[in-house]
Design an enzyme around this catalytic site. Structure first.
Site, PDB file in Angstrom:
ATOM      1  N   HIS A   1      19.052   9.600  73.167  1.00 38.52           N
ATOM      2  CA  HIS A   1      20.377   9.779  73.390  1.00 38.52           C
ATOM      3  C   HIS A   1      21.140   8.572  73.222  1.00 38.52           C
ATOM      4  CE1 HIS A   1      24.434  10.551  74.425  1.00 38.52           C
ATOM      5  NE2 HIS A   1      24.341  10.423  75.723  1.00 38.52           N
TER       6      HIS A   1
ATOM      7  N   CYS B   1      25.110  16.039  76.303  1.00 32.33           N
ATOM      8  CA  CYS B   1      24.499  14.863  75.483  1.00 32.33           C
ATOM      9  C   CYS B   1      22.995  15.491  75.036  1.00 32.33           C
ATOM     10  CB  CYS B   1      24.603  13.757  76.218  1.00 32.33           C
ATOM     11  SG  CYS B   1      25.910  13.064  76.902  1.00 32.33           S
TER      12      CYS B   1
ATOM     13  N   ASN C   1      28.839   6.216  72.306  1.00 27.29           N
ATOM     14  CA  ASN C   1      28.013   7.425  72.724  1.00 27.29           C
ATOM     15  C   ASN C   1      28.975   8.515  72.259  1.00 27.29           C
ATOM     16  OD1 ASN C   1      27.478   9.466  74.138  1.00 27.29           O
ATOM     17  ND2 ASN C   1      27.353   8.390  76.410  1.00 27.29           N
TER      18      ASN C   1
END
Length: 316
Positions: free
Chosen positions: A241, A113, A272
């Site tokens: 993020h 990520c 996500n």
């Protein structure tokens, strides 16, 4: 060379949208259960035959078009991804071939990520050193390939997409547009997010990640501001993020941002997307005109590894 700056951005999301209501027909969940825990209402999923390289190339084409540069002028291609299947040629080389970039240095980075911020820093370092003049930096993921659609703790979170940036070297007398990176990891908690084996399925220790992100990330993000010589209240935007809306709001609340600062919350509609989430969210904000050109923006990626990286950039 003295540094680099972001010239243009681009993003791509697959056309298929999966809503919380759609998920409720597949697994024991509900819109209320999902939004109260992670804040997500919808996510985009790639078609079965759509690859990470496909999405990366589409985002890159958009960034190139916005920059006004030809693909032939790019001499470095870096792709951040943890979901590419092909080992050779790597995703960066595939993207370069599709775009017609003739002879670039081309490599992939996998820090999950935090990947885009790692890739951006690596490209910035190459440009600072004179090893390249113009770079294409991409975050692209097909997280749906790793999802167990019977596990409601993970299948509601992850999604697919890509974001890209064109970087150009700055010369003497020019102000660099990419600030010093602050990066690192906590390997002792590496098991908190896993994608293992040849037929991988993502798993995570949600509470471990939540506690780590909400207690450890804000002080590190403030270091990125300090290294760039920018006070938190001078930031025009914060693009972290897009892991979880509760995490985003918790970190933002600790940074001392001004009331006018834009906080990226693209997770609500995009889910996500791991390494794609920061450039995807940033590109959307710029496209909508929500951040003034030249304004300072704090980017910060964190997650699997547990790795993190962030830097202050100037909006193109």
């Amino acid at each position: 060379m003295t540094g680099s700056r972001i010239v243009a951005l681009g993003h791509y999301q697959p056309s298929k949208v999966l809503t919380n209501e759609d998920l409720a027909t597949l697994v024991d969940t509900s819109d209320e259960w999902i939004t109260s825990r992670v804040g997500i209402r919808s996510r985009h999923l790639a078609a079965p035959d759509e690859t990470v390289a496909d999405m990366a190339a589409r985002a890159a084409e958009k960034a190139l078009a916005a920059s006004g540069f030809d693909a032939e002028s790019v001499d470095l291609v870096v792709v951040a991804t943890c979901t590419a299947i092909d080992r050779s040629p790597n995703t960066a080389a595939q993207v370069a071939a599709r775009l017609g970039v003739p002879a670039p240095a081309a490599f992939d980075i996998n820090t999950v990520c935090s990947g885009f911020s790692y890739a951006l820093a690596t490209a910035d370092h190459a440009l600072r050193a004179g090893a390249a003049r113009r770079a294409l930096v991409i975050g692209a993921e097909k997280m749906s390939d790793t999802v167990d659609w019977t596990d409601r703790t993970t299948c509601v979170i992850f999604a697919d997409g890509a974001g890209a940036a064109i970087l150009e070297a700055t010369g003497p007398g020019e102000t660099p547009g990419v600030g010093p990176v602050v990066w690192g990891s906590d390997p002792s908690k590496g098991d908190a997010v896993r994608i293992d084996g040849w037929d991988p399925t993502i798993s995570q220790q949600g509470q471990t990640v939540f506690r780590w992100a909400t207690t450890q990330i804000a002080p590190i993000a403030l270091q990125a501001c300090e290294r760039a010589g920018v006070r938190p209240d001078e930031l025009a935007a914060f693009v972290p993020h897009q892991a979880n809306l509760r995490i985003i709001d918790a970190i933002a609340g600790k940074l001392g941002l001004s009331d006018s600062a834009v906080i990226a919350r693209d997770v609500v509609e995009s889910g996500n997307t791991s390494a794609a989430s920061v450039p995807l969210a940033l590109s959307k904000l710029v496209e909508r005109g929500e951040i003034p050109s030249g304004a300072p923006v704090l980017l910060f990626g964190f997650g699997g590894g547990l790795a993190y990286a962030g830097q202050v950039v100037r909006c193109p």
